[in-house]
Design a protein around this motif. Structure first.
Motif, PDB file in Angstrom:
ATOM      1  N   GLU A  33     -16.701  -3.852 -11.641  1.00 31.99           N
ATOM      2  CA  GLU A  33     -17.058  -5.057 -10.897  1.00 31.99           C
ATOM      3  C   GLU A  33     -17.614  -6.097 -11.867  1.00 31.99           C
ATOM      4  O   GLU A  33     -18.244  -5.741 -12.853  1.00 31.99           O
TER       5      GLU A  33
ATOM      6  N   ASN B 267     -20.032  -8.590 -13.645  1.00 29.96           N
ATOM      7  CA  ASN B 267     -21.482  -8.640 -13.792  1.00 29.96           C
ATOM      8  C   ASN B 267     -21.930 -10.100 -13.706  1.00 29.96           C
ATOM      9  O   ASN B 267     -21.524 -10.921 -14.532  1.00 29.96           O
TER      10      ASN B 267
ATOM     11  N   GLU C 183     -24.509 -11.484 -14.633  1.00 26.52           N
ATOM     12  CA  GLU C 183     -25.164 -11.934 -15.859  1.00 26.52           C
ATOM     13  C   GLU C 183     -24.161 -12.343 -16.943  1.00 26.52           C
ATOM     14  O   GLU C 183     -24.530 -12.912 -17.959  1.00 26.52           O
ATOM     15  N   GLY C 184     -22.881 -12.000 -16.719  1.00 28.34           N
ATOM     16  CA  GLY C 184     -21.852 -12.398 -17.669  1.00 28.34           C
ATOM     17  C   GLY C 184     -21.419 -13.846 -17.531  1.00 28.34           C
ATOM     18  O   GLY C 184     -20.629 -14.341 -18.321  1.00 28.34           O
TER      19      GLY C 184
ATOM     20  N   ASP D 177     -17.482 -17.270 -18.642  1.00 27.15           N
ATOM     21  CA  ASP D 177     -17.554 -15.950 -18.029  1.00 27.15           C
ATOM     22  C   ASP D 177     -17.136 -14.893 -19.048  1.00 27.15           C
ATOM     23  O   ASP D 177     -16.007 -14.913 -19.534  1.00 27.15           O
TER      24      ASP D 177
ATOM     25  N   ASN E 228     -17.063 -11.701 -18.322  1.00 26.30           N
ATOM     26  CA  ASN E 228     -16.458 -10.552 -17.652  1.00 26.30           C
ATOM     27  C   ASN E 228     -14.974 -10.464 -17.995  1.00 26.30           C
ATOM     28  O   ASN E 228     -14.318 -11.470 -18.243  1.00 26.30           O
TER      29      ASN E 228
END
Ligand SMILES: [Zn+2]
Length: 157
Positions: A65, A67, A69-70, A116, A118
């Motif tokens: 999934e 994150n 925080e990313g 991002d 992620n």
């Protein structure tokens, strides 16, 4: 010969996300050494060359999934002069130990750029169409390295 740990398996695959093809190709890999996402490796286990499989892999067995925080907002001035600062462009940052960390620009608003870290496929369910082309024993060298060698595989320079 069945797909199992320490076999070199060559697959031809098409990857779809939300009904759209995002990747396809041929890939030799060493089974059981985390070269593929876990859900795909599990699905191939025990099958043989010539077989075709349709495999649906949920995020938890693919790229996980996303994150929160990313996701960060940075000023446009943080990018090198002349960079194409546009949605969808990919750049590399370096972490504290100098490792490259890829990120994607997801929003540009004036001087505020949302980036991002992620994986682009985080949170996605992956639909694979896979054909097993070849299954063979790994060489001692491949086992020592933990990856497949040969055409289309890992190359040493
Ligand atoms: Zn190697």
């Amino acid at each position: 010969m069945k797909v199992e740990k320490d076999k070199v398996v060559t697959i031809r695959y098409t990857l779809k996300v939300d009904g759209e093809v995002v990747d396809q190709g041929e890939l030799p890999y060493l089974h059981g050494h985390h070269q593929l996402i876990p859900g795909l490796e599990e699905a191939l286990e025990g099958h043989e060359a010539g077989e075709k499989l349709s495999v649906t892999v949920p995020p938890e067995k693919a790229y996980g999934e996303p994150n929160p925080e990313g996701v960060q907002v940075v000023p446009k001035s943080a990018f090198p002069e002349g960079s194409k600062v546009e949605v969808g462009e990919q750049f590399y940052a370096q972490d504290a130990s100098g490792q490259p960390m890829p990120f994607t620009i997801t929003k540009v608003e004036g001087e505020d750029v949302t980036i991002d870290f992620n994986h682009p496929l985080a949170g996605k369910t992956l639909e694979f169409e896979v054909e097993i082309l070849e299954v063979r024993d790994a060489t001692p060298e491949e086992l020592a390295h933990g990856h497949a060698h040969g055409p289309g595989g890992h190359h040493h320079h």
